[in-house]
Structures are given as C-alpha cells and as structure tokens.
Motif scaffolding. Structure first.
Motif, mmCIF file in Angstrom:
data_model
loop_
_atom_site.group_PDB
_atom_site.id
_atom_site.type_symbol
_atom_site.label_atom_id
_atom_site.label_comp_id
_atom_site.label_asym_id
_atom_site.label_seq_id
_atom_site.Cartn_x
_atom_site.Cartn_y
_atom_site.Cartn_z
ATOM 1 N N UNK A 142 0.788 -1.410 -0.317
ATOM 2 C CA UNK A 142 -0.235 0.139 -0.259
ATOM 3 C C UNK A 142 0.582 0.798 0.111
ATOM 4 N N UNK A 143 2.116 1.718 0.840
ATOM 5 C CA UNK A 143 3.189 2.196 0.721
ATOM 6 C C UNK A 143 3.370 2.580 -1.150
ATOM 7 N N UNK A 144 3.987 1.163 -1.293
ATOM 8 C CA UNK A 144 4.701 2.068 -1.961
ATOM 9 C C UNK A 144 3.763 2.270 -3.230
ATOM 10 N N UNK A 145 1.975 1.392 -3.257
ATOM 11 C CA UNK A 145 1.655 1.928 -4.190
ATOM 12 C C UNK A 145 0.913 3.684 -3.741
ATOM 13 N N UNK A 146 1.343 4.616 -3.291
ATOM 14 C CA UNK A 146 0.870 5.452 -3.195
ATOM 15 C C UNK A 146 1.856 6.622 -3.206
ATOM 16 N N UNK A 147 3.055 5.590 -2.985
ATOM 17 C CA UNK A 147 4.333 6.544 -3.527
ATOM 18 C C UNK A 147 4.174 6.849 -4.573
ATOM 19 N N UNK A 148 4.627 5.642 -5.296
ATOM 20 C CA UNK A 148 4.207 5.476 -7.491
ATOM 21 C C UNK A 148 2.935 6.877 -7.346
ATOM 22 N N UNK A 149 1.518 6.477 -6.882
ATOM 23 C CA UNK A 149 0.902 7.598 -7.450
ATOM 24 C C UNK A 149 1.141 9.263 -6.866
ATOM 25 N N UNK A 150 1.740 9.407 -5.864
ATOM 26 C CA UNK A 150 2.313 11.078 -5.133
ATOM 27 C C UNK A 150 3.562 11.150 -6.290
ATOM 28 N N UNK A 151 4.461 10.286 -7.254
ATOM 29 C CA UNK A 151 5.377 10.538 -7.103
ATOM 30 C C UNK A 151 4.856 10.817 -9.030
ATOM 31 N N UNK A 152 3.719 9.904 -9.492
ATOM 32 C CA UNK A 152 3.201 10.282 -10.836
ATOM 33 C C UNK A 152 2.181 11.764 -10.923
ATOM 34 N N UNK A 153 2.090 12.508 -9.768
ATOM 35 C CA UNK A 153 1.089 13.258 -9.575
ATOM 36 C C UNK A 153 -0.644 12.994 -9.410
#
Length: 158
Positions: A44-55
């Motif tokens: 969940x953390x990794x997915x959210x981090x990816x989403x945040x990184x992608x804007x």
C-alpha cells in the motif's frame, strides 16, 4: 489446555479457532497473518508513493483504489493515516520489523523462501533505521524518495 480455556476464549476474541491438537499451530497461524499484513502495508505504501510521484491527487487515488480490484483491508485502513499526515502509532513500524522477522525465521528453519516478506522486512527496517520505528506502520511510506506526503493540521508530515 484448550478444553480448560474454551469457555473463556469467546470473551477475549470475536472468533475462536481450534487449529489442531499440536501445540504452537496458533502461533504459526498468527505469523502467517502478520506476514500478509506486513506485505499488504508495504505494498500500500509503495503504491501510494508511486501515485504521489506520478502526480496523482492522494485523496482521489485513495478513492479510486478503494473502489477497485487493487484494494485491500490494509490499504483501506492505513492509507487514511498517510492522507492525514498522522503517524501516531496504532501499530508501529518496529512491530513489523519484528513480525516479518519472525515469519522469515520460521520459514528459514525449513528452507522455505519468502521473497515478498524479505522485501517488506527490508522496507520496514529502512523506515526504522531512518527514525520512524515508533511511528505508525504506515510511516513505511517515508522511505520513498522524491515524494511530498500530505501533512497534518499540526504542521507535521514527511
């Protein structure tokens, strides 16, 4: 022992399972549960981090995922802590350093590979080493570079 305690067990647990006649199976089942819980939190953390990184907008991302096939109980339960920027521990990072370590130790004894648990364990170790060990386990998201985390109303956050 189970027969003697059977009448009081419902007072301390919503569901009670008898897992066999052999002592210790309950402990192993608990380790399996924590194995999954830790991996789900790390994912969940990794997915959210990816989403945040992608804007992606964090609240919108959360809404989409919780209504999609990628949702999990841990995603739905832990991501609101991230969205609120509130890492007050309900279950700490260091709990999963311990619990995933127990899962890995258990598997190691029988030479059983747990590659996802090993990766999640390293993520929690990284967060702990960075000073987040006593924060909520959702603080494992703080290990990802190049993201801006939501902050709390108290001026806290990343």
């Amino acid at each position: 022992a189970y027969a003697r305690a059977e009448t009081v067990l419902p007072a301390v647990a919503g569901k009670v399972y008898r897992l066999g006649a052999k002592v210790g199976v309950g402990t192993r089942v608990k380790i399996v549960n924590q194995h999954l819980a830790g991996i789900h939190i790390a994912a969940a953390a990794e997915a959210m981090a990816l989403g945040l990184r992608e804007g992606a907008d964090p609240a919108t991302l959360f809404e989409v995922i919780t209504n999609s096939a990628g949702n999990s109980w841990m995603f739905e339960n832990r991501v609101p802590h991230i969205l609120a920027g509130d890492y007050t521990p309900l279950s700490a990072v260091d709990i999963f350093v311990k619990d995933l370590g127990l899962a890995l130790d258990t598997a190691r004894r029988t030479k059983f590979p747990l590659p996802l648990a090993a990766t999640a364990h390293q993520m929690f170790l990284n967060a702990s080493a960075a000073g987040h060990g006593r924060e909520d386990d959702s603080a494992v998201i703080k290990i990802f570079p190049g993201i801006t985390l939501p902050s709390s109303d108290k001026g806290e956050g990343a």
